[in-house]
Design a protein around this motif. Structure first.
Motif, PDB file in Angstrom:
ATOM      1  N   ILE A 282       0.837  -1.200   0.000  1.00  0.00           N
ATOM      2  CA  ILE A 282       0.000   0.000   0.000  1.00  0.00           C
ATOM      3  C   ILE A 282       0.875   1.255   0.000  1.00  0.00           C
ATOM      4  N   LYS A 283       1.968   1.199   0.750  1.00  0.00           N
ATOM      5  CA  LYS A 283       2.901   2.327   0.790  1.00  0.00           C
ATOM      6  C   LYS A 283       3.552   2.545  -0.573  1.00  0.00           C
ATOM      7  N   LYS A 284       3.928   1.451  -1.239  1.00  0.00           N
ATOM      8  CA  LYS A 284       4.515   1.565  -2.577  1.00  0.00           C
ATOM      9  C   LYS A 284       3.520   2.169  -3.562  1.00  0.00           C
ATOM     10  N   ALA A 285       2.267   1.730  -3.446  1.00  0.00           N
ATOM     11  CA  ALA A 285       1.231   2.268  -4.336  1.00  0.00           C
ATOM     12  C   ALA A 285       1.066   3.769  -4.110  1.00  0.00           C
ATOM     13  N   LYS A 286       1.087   4.191  -2.865  1.00  0.00           N
ATOM     14  CA  LYS A 286       0.953   5.611  -2.540  1.00  0.00           C
ATOM     15  C   LYS A 286       2.074   6.423  -3.178  1.00  0.00           C
ATOM     16  N   GLN A 287       3.274   5.872  -3.158  1.00  0.00           N
ATOM     17  CA  GLN A 287       4.415   6.563  -3.758  1.00  0.00           C
ATOM     18  C   GLN A 287       4.252   6.715  -5.271  1.00  0.00           C
ATOM     19  N   GLU A 288       3.431   5.854  -5.858  1.00  0.00           N
ATOM     20  CA  GLU A 288       3.162   5.920  -7.301  1.00  0.00           C
ATOM     21  C   GLU A 288       1.890   6.717  -7.611  1.00  0.00           C
ATOM     22  N   GLY A 289       1.329   7.356  -6.585  1.00  0.00           N
ATOM     23  CA  GLY A 289       0.131   8.167  -6.799  1.00  0.00           C
ATOM     24  C   GLY A 289      -1.156   7.379  -6.793  1.00  0.00           C
ATOM     25  N   ILE A 290      -1.125   6.167  -6.224  1.00  0.00           N
ATOM     26  CA  ILE A 290      -2.311   5.313  -6.176  1.00  0.00           C
ATOM     27  C   ILE A 290      -2.780   5.199  -4.729  1.00  0.00           C
ATOM     28  N   TYR A 291      -4.022   5.565  -4.501  1.00  0.00           N
ATOM     29  CA  TYR A 291      -4.628   5.545  -3.172  1.00  0.00           C
ATOM     30  C   TYR A 291      -5.356   4.223  -2.978  1.00  0.00           C
ATOM     31  N   THR A 292      -5.141   3.558  -1.856  1.00  0.00           N
ATOM     32  CA  THR A 292      -5.782   2.275  -1.568  1.00  0.00           C
ATOM     33  C   THR A 292      -6.872   2.453  -0.520  1.00  0.00           C
ATOM     34  N   VAL A 293      -8.092   2.048  -0.878  1.00  0.00           N
ATOM     35  CA  VAL A 293      -9.235   2.120   0.032  1.00  0.00           C
ATOM     36  C   VAL A 293      -9.613   0.700   0.441  1.00  0.00           C
ATOM     37  N   TYR A 294      -9.770   0.473   1.738  1.00  0.00           N
ATOM     38  CA  TYR A 294     -10.221  -0.819   2.253  1.00  0.00           C
ATOM     39  C   TYR A 294     -11.091  -0.554   3.478  1.00  0.00           C
ATOM     40  N   VAL A 295     -11.683  -1.593   4.032  1.00  0.00           N
ATOM     41  CA  VAL A 295     -12.527  -1.409   5.204  1.00  0.00           C
ATOM     42  C   VAL A 295     -11.655  -1.005   6.389  1.00  0.00           C
ATOM     43  N   GLY A 296     -11.874   0.202   6.886  1.00  0.00           N
ATOM     44  CA  GLY A 296     -11.079   0.711   8.001  1.00  0.00           C
ATOM     45  C   GLY A 296      -9.937   1.606   7.581  1.00  0.00           C
ATOM     46  N   SER A 297      -9.795   1.848   6.283  1.00  0.00           N
ATOM     47  CA  SER A 297      -8.686   2.691   5.827  1.00  0.00           C
ATOM     48  C   SER A 297      -8.862   4.141   6.243  1.00  0.00           C
ATOM     49  N   GLU A 298     -10.103   4.584   6.374  1.00  0.00           N
ATOM     50  CA  GLU A 298     -10.407   5.942   6.804  1.00  0.00           C
ATOM     51  C   GLU A 298     -11.623   5.882   7.730  1.00  0.00           C
ATOM     52  N   LYS A 299     -11.996   7.040   8.255  1.00  0.00           N
ATOM     53  CA  LYS A 299     -13.150   7.099   9.155  1.00  0.00           C
ATOM     54  C   LYS A 299     -14.440   7.263   8.352  1.00  0.00           C
ATOM     55  N   TYR A 300     -15.028   6.149   7.954  1.00  0.00           N
ATOM     56  CA  TYR A 300     -16.323   6.192   7.288  1.00  0.00           C
ATOM     57  C   TYR A 300     -17.160   4.989   7.710  1.00  0.00           C
ATOM     58  N   MET A 301     -18.473   5.156   7.617  1.00  0.00           N
ATOM     59  CA  MET A 301     -19.415   4.123   8.055  1.00  0.00           C
ATOM     60  C   MET A 301     -20.565   4.058   7.055  1.00  0.00           C
ATOM     61  N   GLY A 302     -21.200   2.886   6.944  1.00  0.00           N
ATOM     62  CA  GLY A 302     -22.252   2.673   5.971  1.00  0.00           C
ATOM     63  C   GLY A 302     -23.645   2.971   6.503  1.00  0.00           C
ATOM     64  N   LEU A 303     -24.498   3.459   5.606  1.00  0.00           N
ATOM     65  CA  LEU A 303     -25.860   3.857   5.965  1.00  0.00           C
ATOM     66  C   LEU A 303     -26.905   2.863   5.467  1.00  0.00           C
ATOM     67  N   GLY A 304     -28.025   2.838   6.165  1.00  0.00           N
ATOM     68  CA  GLY A 304     -29.187   2.088   5.731  1.00  0.00           C
ATOM     69  C   GLY A 304     -30.138   2.988   4.958  1.00  0.00           C
ATOM     70  N   ARG A 305     -31.117   2.366   4.310  1.00  0.00           N
ATOM     71  CA  ARG A 305     -32.130   3.125   3.585  1.00  0.00           C
ATOM     72  C   ARG A 305     -33.370   2.261   3.412  1.00  0.00           C
ATOM     73  N   ASN A 306     -34.523   2.852   3.684  1.00  0.00           N
ATOM     74  CA  ASN A 306     -35.770   2.167   3.367  1.00  0.00           C
ATOM     75  C   ASN A 306     -35.814   1.935   1.867  1.00  0.00           C
ATOM     76  N   SER A 307     -36.109   0.708   1.450  1.00  0.00           N
ATOM     77  CA  SER A 307     -35.984   0.332   0.045  1.00  0.00           C
ATOM     78  C   SER A 307     -36.940   1.066  -0.881  1.00  0.00           C
ATOM     79  N   LEU A 308     -37.965   1.728  -0.341  1.00  0.00           N
ATOM     80  CA  LEU A 308     -38.916   2.468  -1.175  1.00  0.00           C
ATOM     81  C   LEU A 308     -38.716   3.977  -1.099  1.00  0.00           C
ATOM     82  N   LYS A 309     -37.608   4.399  -0.498  1.00  0.00           N
ATOM     83  CA  LYS A 309     -37.347   5.833  -0.395  1.00  0.00           C
ATOM     84  C   LYS A 309     -36.259   6.261  -1.377  1.00  0.00           C
TER      85      LYS A 309
END
Length: 423
Positions: A282-309
């Motif tokens: 991942i560090k090597k990729a960053k040095q090449e300008g490539i950002y790696t996203v995985y679960v827990g890589s940053e502070k984000y969380m998933g949302l729910g949604r009513n299926s008819l909204k």
């Protein structure tokens, strides 16, 4: 699905398909001598295959077959019940099932938590208020104004997204035209799996994707092996090799069509074999300008949604299903996750609706957003992207009467418009 999709499905489905393959490994001139040696000496099982593009030309090295969930001639005799207190996955799994003999009147509460696909056969009469076609169409919308950006030409065009995931149905209409390469590294999937088409379509799908004109580079890879006891043992050295391969591929691409982000729908823990190697890659990729996203890589969380909204309206969103009973510390950026309709592995024109998603679905969403940012500002960095993503977010109110604040929900339109103004 009550747990992270990356933990429940990846552990039970993502690593499956370990049928014996007669396909032999090929060698690509783009692999360095050192990396080629690592791949050849580490490939010890016929259950897992490595296939790379040949002759310095990126290619689709194999076309995994379609998935078949159930015998279509078998009719369901009873509709499963949904238990909101259960942590079990796939409680009302209706994918490719024949329900034509069932009386579903009075079962709307269970149906609203159903997973189903294009091959699901419904009875003539359904409960009032439940229309699977409407639910699927609403679920195809990536939401939060993204289609507004697409209409303005902000589609991720000429930006590369790489995905490391399950075996892919490479000819699906959602991403076939965007797919520039499909390779396999230590892959145990004989046929297409559910996870790969899902993440690929969320990232670059023509109708369901965040960045529908981004270029897709895909590596199917299994993050470990099953031991003699049938238990799965993680080995992330294969994930590291896949990242290294993406870095090598990127060096062959034109300057204006580089891969800018890698999407890996997996939680990476310190106790997993190969943890150190992955982060070195991942560090090597960053040095090449490539950002790696995985679960827990940053502070984000998933949302729910009513299926008819409406997925474009922030008031449609709630806590994600897997964490709806948990307290939330309000420090993470909220990303759409549940009630998504994505590409199905059962056919090139098929779709599947997942009432409950998981963090696996948020990763390609974030990767797609980053691709849009790279289109409008090619020198954007992950740090600037995330700072602006938080600064341009909206506050999600979950209870209008009490004005209860859930947290900050991403606003793609404000985010991209703000990035466009940066000099």
């Amino acid at each position: 699905m009550k747990r992270f999709l990356c933990l429940t499905i990846v552990m039970t489905i993502l690593m499956t398909g370990c049928a014996k393959s007669n396909t032999v490994q090929t060698k690509s001139p783009e692999i360095t001598e050192e990396s080629e040696e690592r791949l050849e000496t580490s490939e010890k099982s016929e259950k897992y295959k490595t296939l790379l593009s040949q002759d310095n030309k990126l290619s689709i090295v194999r076309k995994p077959g379609v998935a078949n969930y159930f015998n279509s001639s078998e009719k369901m005799t009873e509709l499963p019940k949904y238990n909101s207190n259960s942590g079990d996955s796939w409680q009302v799994d209706l994918r490719s099932r024949d329900l034509t003999n069932l009386d579903l009147s009075g079962r709307i509460d269970d149906l609203f938590y159903a997973d189903f696909d294009s091959k699901t056969k419904w009875p003539d009469k359904l409960p009032d208020g439940f229309d699977p076609n409407v639910i699927m169409e609403l679920g195809k919308n990536p939401g939060l104004g993204l289609r507004e950006l697409h209409e303005k030409g902000i589609t991720g065009k000429r930006v590369g997204i790489a995905i490391i995931d399950q075996g892919l149905l490479v000819d699906h209409v959602e991403y076939k035209d965007q797919l520039k390469m499909y390779e396999e590294i230590h892959c145990g999937d004989e046929g297409a799996q559910m996870h790969g088409p899902g993440v690929a379509s969320i990232a670059v799908g023509k109708t369901v994707g965040v960045a529908p004109e981004a270029d897709l580079y895909y590596i199917a890879e299994t993050h470990g092996i099953y031991n003699e006891n049938g238990e799965f043992e993680y080995d992330l050295t294969w994930t590291a090799k896949s990242i290294n391969r993406i870095i090598e591929i990127n060096k062959t691409l034109p300057e204006d069509k580089k891969i800018r982000v890698i999407s890996i729908s997996l939680g990476i823990g310190e106790k997993m074999n190969g943890y150190k190697e992955v982060f070195e890659s991942i560090k090597k990729a960053k040095q090449e300008g490539i950002y790696t996203v995985y679960v827990g890589s940053e502070k984000y969380m998933g949302l729910g949604r009513n299926s008819l909204k409406d997925a474009d309206d922030i008031v449609s969103y709630t806590k994600g299903e897997f964490w709806k009973d948990q307290k939330y510390n309000n420090s993470e950026l909220l990303i759409p996750m549940d009630s998504r309709c994505v590409a199905s592995p059962t056919g090139i024109n098929d779709y599947v609706f997942y009432r409950e998603g998981g963090m696996s679905w948020t990763v390609p969403y974030v990767a797609g957003l980053y691709a849009l940012a790279c289109q409008v500002k090619p020198d954007i960095t992950p740090n600037v992207f995330w700072k602006l993503a938080f600064n341009t977010s909206d506050m999600l109110i979950t209870n209008n009467s009490t004005k209860e604040k859930l947290g900050k929900i991403v606003n793609p339109v404000k985010l991209i418009e703000t990035i466009e103004t940066i000099k």
